[in-house]
Design a protein around this motif. Structure first.
Motif, PDB file in Angstrom:
ATOM      1  N   ASP A 264      -8.570  26.071   0.369  1.00 45.62           N
ATOM      2  CA  ASP A 264      -7.140  25.849   0.560  1.00 45.62           C
ATOM      3  C   ASP A 264      -6.824  24.403   0.914  1.00 45.62           C
ATOM      4  N   ALA A 265      -7.843  23.545   0.973  1.00 45.54           N
ATOM      5  CA  ALA A 265      -7.656  22.166   1.421  1.00 45.54           C
ATOM      6  C   ALA A 265      -7.512  21.205   0.249  1.00 45.54           C
ATOM      7  N   VAL A 266      -6.421  20.448   0.259  1.00 50.06           N
ATOM      8  CA  VAL A 266      -6.261  19.358  -0.700  1.00 50.06           C
ATOM      9  C   VAL A 266      -7.039  18.176  -0.134  1.00 50.06           C
ATOM     10  N   ILE A 267      -8.062  17.721  -0.889  1.00 50.20           N
ATOM     11  CA  ILE A 267      -8.926  16.653  -0.373  1.00 50.20           C
ATOM     12  C   ILE A 267      -8.625  15.305  -1.019  1.00 50.20           C
ATOM     13  N   GLY A 268      -7.708  15.278  -1.963  1.00 46.84           N
ATOM     14  CA  GLY A 268      -7.357  14.041  -2.633  1.00 46.84           C
ATOM     15  C   GLY A 268      -6.570  14.356  -3.886  1.00 46.84           C
TER      16      GLY A 268
ATOM     17  N   PRO B 224     -23.351   9.223   0.998  1.00 47.51           N
ATOM     18  CA  PRO B 224     -22.567  10.443   1.166  1.00 47.51           C
ATOM     19  C   PRO B 224     -21.402  10.180   2.133  1.00 47.51           C
ATOM     20  N   LEU B 225     -20.276  10.790   1.838  1.00 50.27           N
ATOM     21  CA  LEU B 225     -19.093  10.655   2.688  1.00 50.27           C
ATOM     22  C   LEU B 225     -18.639  12.048   3.104  1.00 50.27           C
ATOM     23  N   ALA B 226     -18.277  12.205   4.355  1.00 49.66           N
ATOM     24  CA  ALA B 226     -17.785  13.498   4.829  1.00 49.66           C
ATOM     25  C   ALA B 226     -16.409  13.762   4.234  1.00 49.66           C
ATOM     26  N   VAL B 227     -16.188  14.997   3.813  1.00 44.77           N
ATOM     27  CA  VAL B 227     -14.880  15.429   3.323  1.00 44.77           C
ATOM     28  C   VAL B 227     -14.322  16.392   4.355  1.00 44.77           C
ATOM     29  N   LEU B 228     -13.151  16.041   4.910  1.00 46.24           N
ATOM     30  CA  LEU B 228     -12.555  16.822   5.973  1.00 46.24           C
ATOM     31  C   LEU B 228     -11.272  17.501   5.486  1.00 46.24           C
ATOM     32  N   ASP B 229     -10.974  18.667   6.061  1.00 51.05           N
ATOM     33  CA  ASP B 229      -9.690  19.292   5.767  1.00 51.05           C
ATOM     34  C   ASP B 229      -8.647  18.715   6.733  1.00 51.05           C
ATOM     35  N   ALA B 230      -7.432  19.227   6.668  1.00 49.33           N
ATOM     36  CA  ALA B 230      -6.330  18.690   7.480  1.00 49.33           C
ATOM     37  C   ALA B 230      -6.552  18.857   8.974  1.00 49.33           C
ATOM     38  N   THR B 231      -7.405  19.804   9.370  1.00 52.18           N
ATOM     39  CA  THR B 231      -7.680  20.023  10.797  1.00 52.18           C
ATOM     40  C   THR B 231      -8.847  19.183  11.302  1.00 52.18           C
TER      41      THR B 231
ATOM     42  N   VAL C 122       0.812  -1.214   0.000  1.00 52.65           N
ATOM     43  CA  VAL C 122       0.000   0.000   0.000  1.00 52.65           C
ATOM     44  C   VAL C 122       0.846   1.265   0.000  1.00 52.65           C
ATOM     45  N   ASN C 123       2.092   1.153   0.304  1.00 54.19           N
ATOM     46  CA  ASN C 123       2.981   2.314   0.313  1.00 54.19           C
ATOM     47  C   ASN C 123       3.762   2.402  -0.987  1.00 54.19           C
ATOM     48  N   GLN C 124       3.032   2.434  -2.098  1.00 57.02           N
ATOM     49  CA  GLN C 124       3.628   2.508  -3.424  1.00 57.02           C
ATOM     50  C   GLN C 124       3.268   3.837  -4.068  1.00 57.02           C
ATOM     51  N   PRO C 125       4.137   4.341  -4.919  1.00 57.54           N
ATOM     52  CA  PRO C 125       3.765   5.556  -5.649  1.00 57.54           C
ATOM     53  C   PRO C 125       2.643   5.244  -6.631  1.00 57.54           C
ATOM     54  N   PRO C 126       1.883   6.248  -7.051  1.00 60.06           N
ATOM     55  CA  PRO C 126       0.804   6.010  -8.011  1.00 60.06           C
ATOM     56  C   PRO C 126       1.350   5.468  -9.331  1.00 60.06           C
ATOM     57  N   LEU C 127       0.541   4.651  -9.999  1.00 57.82           N
ATOM     58  CA  LEU C 127       0.944   4.101 -11.290  1.00 57.82           C
ATOM     59  C   LEU C 127       0.937   5.164 -12.386  1.00 57.82           C
ATOM     60  N   LEU C 128       0.030   6.139 -12.270  1.00 57.79           N
ATOM     61  CA  LEU C 128      -0.088   7.218 -13.242  1.00 57.79           C
ATOM     62  C   LEU C 128       0.063   8.556 -12.529  1.00 57.79           C
ATOM     63  N   PRO C 129       0.550   9.586 -13.227  1.00 59.58           N
ATOM     64  CA  PRO C 129       0.679  10.899 -12.595  1.00 59.58           C
ATOM     65  C   PRO C 129      -0.670  11.408 -12.081  1.00 59.58           C
ATOM     66  N   ARG C 130      -0.632  12.060 -10.939  1.00 59.08           N
ATOM     67  CA  ARG C 130      -1.849  12.559 -10.309  1.00 59.08           C
ATOM     68  C   ARG C 130      -1.713  14.048 -10.037  1.00 59.08           C
ATOM     69  N   GLU C 131      -2.867  14.721  -9.946  1.00 58.21           N
ATOM     70  CA  GLU C 131      -2.916  16.132  -9.607  1.00 58.21           C
ATOM     71  C   GLU C 131      -3.846  16.311  -8.411  1.00 58.21           C
ATOM     72  N   PRO C 132      -3.525  17.262  -7.537  1.00 59.58           N
ATOM     73  CA  PRO C 132      -4.355  17.486  -6.349  1.00 59.58           C
ATOM     74  C   PRO C 132      -5.776  17.917  -6.721  1.00 59.58           C
ATOM     75  N   LEU C 133      -6.731  17.503  -5.887  1.00 62.52           N
ATOM     76  CA  LEU C 133      -8.118  17.964  -5.947  1.00 62.52           C
ATOM     77  C   LEU C 133      -8.318  18.847  -4.728  1.00 62.52           C
ATOM     78  N   VAL C 134      -8.738  20.108  -4.956  1.00 65.82           N
ATOM     79  CA  VAL C 134      -8.703  21.127  -3.914  1.00 65.82           C
ATOM     80  C   VAL C 134     -10.073  21.778  -3.731  1.00 65.82           C
ATOM     81  N   ILE C 135     -10.430  21.999  -2.472  1.00 63.51           N
ATOM     82  CA  ILE C 135     -11.581  22.827  -2.104  1.00 63.51           C
ATOM     83  C   ILE C 135     -11.029  23.939  -1.230  1.00 63.51           C
TER      84      ILE C 135
END
Length: 113
Positions: free
Chosen positions: A31-35, A101-108, A16-29
């Motif tokens: 100032d929070a990167v949510i994925g 529905p799933l809750a989306v949380l920021d870093a705090t 599970v601690n592997q880099p992604p197979l394809l390049p990824r870009e952040p998804l942001v709401i």
């Protein structure tokens, strides 16, 4: 032997601690990167989709590189993203997502969507 020392658990952690197979870009709401998303695939699913207004979901250049930004009602936009992925039958979303529905949380830990 302790459970934490077991070979299968070490193998699981390594898998599970592997880099992604394809390049990824952040998804942001805000100032929070949510994925992150595989940009080419994500773009193909959402870019020309009439579910989204032009300002709800945009690809933006930042000092760290490209990212996808959600604006407006984040919960509604994320629902549209889920619906677009389901309709496109992307990554087995149609078979595995149960429309919950799933809750989306920021870093705090603050719920933002």
């Amino acid at each position: 032997m302790k459970l934490l020392d077991s070979p299968w658990l070490k193998q699981l952690h390594a898998s599970v601690n592997q880099p992604p197979l394809l390049p990824r870009e952040p998804l942001v709401i805000g100032d929070a990167v949510i994925g992150s998303v595989v940009s080419d695939a994500f773009c193909a699913v959402v870019k020309n989709n009439d579910l989204f207004s032009s300002d709800e979901l945009t690809q933006v250049q930042t000092s760290q590189g490209l990212s996808w930004r959600i604006s407006g009602n984040a919960t509604a936009v994320l629902q549209k993203v889920a619906d677009a992925l389901r309709c496109a039958r992307y990554a087995r979303v149609a078979e595995q997502w149960r429309d919950e529905p799933l809750a989306v949380l920021d870093a705090t830990g603050q719920q933002i969507a």
